[in-house]
Design a protein around this motif. Structure first.
Motif, short mmCIF file in Angstrom:
data_model
loop_
_atom_site.label_atom_id
_atom_site.label_comp_id
_atom_site.label_asym_id
_atom_site.label_seq_id
_atom_site.Cartn_x
_atom_site.Cartn_y
_atom_site.Cartn_z
N UNK A 125 0.84 -1.21 0.00
CA UNK A 125 0.00 0.00 0.00
C UNK A 125 0.87 1.26 0.00
N UNK A 126 1.93 1.26 0.83
CA UNK A 126 2.85 2.40 0.80
C UNK A 126 3.43 2.60 -0.59
N UNK A 127 3.82 1.50 -1.22
CA UNK A 127 4.43 1.60 -2.55
C UNK A 127 3.46 2.19 -3.57
N UNK A 128 2.17 1.88 -3.43
CA UNK A 128 1.16 2.43 -4.35
C UNK A 128 0.87 3.89 -4.07
N UNK A 129 0.84 4.27 -2.80
CA UNK A 129 0.29 5.57 -2.42
C UNK A 129 1.33 6.63 -2.06
N UNK A 158 9.48 2.64 -2.48
CA UNK A 158 9.57 1.38 -3.23
C UNK A 158 9.66 0.23 -2.24
N UNK A 159 8.97 -0.87 -2.56
CA UNK A 159 8.99 -2.07 -1.72
C UNK A 159 9.55 -3.24 -2.52
N UNK A 160 10.59 -3.88 -1.97
CA UNK A 160 11.21 -5.03 -2.62
C UNK A 160 11.18 -6.21 -1.65
N UNK A 161 10.20 -7.13 -1.81
CA UNK A 161 10.19 -8.34 -0.97
C UNK A 161 11.15 -9.39 -1.54
#
Length: 341
Positions: A255-259, A264-267
């Motif tokens: 959600x953070x990555x979208x909003x 940026x989120x890298x799992x």
């Protein structure tokens, strides 16, 4: 008997009593030296003994290998002065301004986010509010006097219960209790805030947030604090686990990555199997950082999680990616097993 300790390069001085750990003496006198676990397990308080002699207490050999000890390095949380000392250490500004409190709390809610991850919400007394920095931790004081440390996963501005993320360590006295007998409305005691892991706001450098497992907790607090303050620095969260279930709040990071602009989120999974149906990055999470950002010289890194991940990242980011040592902030989650390593 007491000894005088001088810190380089600041020139600040403090007194340490016979039998008192150097770190404890510094904190008692309002000197903000970096620290994490306070029990020789994480390496956050590692400093160089420039002059004088110490007795180094029991510690994890991964936190202070013998070759570093030979070169004059010491873990100040379990080092005792045997003479006046000159030490080389960076200092942390602002931590000493916040009073450490010992408070009761009530378990307001238990929320199981994975088979081995419990989110605990703690309600403070009606007339109390805890002041802390995003990323700091608390210590539960158990009935036998032993302590267990957990990072606060909520930001300081948020009203309502404190939030902790607890991973079950089978055989661990406290976590067995959390996953077995603990229930809502139970009363606990804790001391907080503790630690020097928090967001530095005096720079505009882009931020790498590096987590393994429940190391996500203090990074969640840091992100929520940054959003609240309107901090616009680019942030990239690398979150590693063995299996998909280990990324127990991935939907929040997504959600953070979208909003959130510039987030940026890298799992990353290290042991994904067919049941995970994993299409993302694999391997060690800190290696994903190195692949994406081979030059970290202009970044700050905030790393939290298993000690082996934190120490590997510290060493390899410095050696291969040009990250200055003073731009790496860490909180290693140590267990009793880690201390025996």
């Amino acid at each position: 008997m007491s000894y005088n300790v001088t810190i380089q390069p600041s020139g600040h001085q403090f007194q340490v009593e016979e039998g008192e750990a150097v770190l404890s003496a510094a904190l008692r006198q309002g000197i903000g030296l970096p620290y994490g676990c306070k029990n020789g397990g994480c390496g956050s308080c590692k400093s160089k003994i420039v002059e004088g002699s110490i007795e180094q207490g029991a510690h994890s050999h991964t936190a202070l290998p013998q070759d570093e000890q030979t070169r004059g390095m010491a873990l100040l949380c379990c080092a005792h002065a045997r003479s006046d000392l000159v030490i080389e250490s960076r200092e942390v500004i602002g931590v000493g301004d916040i009073p450490v409190k010992r408070l009761p709390c009530r378990v307001a809610k238990l929320e199981r986010r994975a088979d081995d991850v419990m989110v605990i919400h703690l309600q403070l007394p009606a007339n109390e509010r805890l002041q802390f920095l995003a990323g700091q931790y608390l210590e539960f004081i158990l009935k036998d006097g032993k302590r267990r440390s957990y990072s606060m996963a909520c930001a300081p501005h948020q009203d309502g219960p404190l939030e902790l993320h607890v991973r079950h360590t089978p055989g661990g006295v406290f976590t067995d209790h959390v996953f077995g007998a603990m229930k809502e409305r139970d009363i606990l005691r804790f001391e907080a805030p503790l630690g020097t892991f928090f967001l530095r706001e005096d720079t505009d450098k882009p931020i790498v947030l590096l987590a393994s497992g429940t190391g996500f907790a203090p990074l969640k607090a840091i992100v929520e604090h940054a959003l609240h303050k309107g901090i616009a620095r680019p942030m990239t969260l690398y979150w590693g686990g063995r299996r998909r279930k280990d990324l127990y709040m991935a939907e929040l990071a997504e959600q953070w990555a979208r909003e959130v602009p510039n987030f940026t989120f890298v799992p990353v999974l290290s042991e994904a199997d067919a049941a995970d149906q994993w299409q993302g990055r694999t391997g060690f999470v800190h290696h994903a950082v190195m692949q994406d950002l081979p030059n970290l010289s202009g970044y700050e890194v905030y790393a939290c999680g298993a000690p082996v991940m934190v120490e590997s990242a510290r060493r390899e980011f410095s050696a291969h990616c040009g990250l200055p040592a003073e731009a790496f902030y860490a909180d290693a989650f140590t267990t009793e097993a880690d201390l025996a390593a």
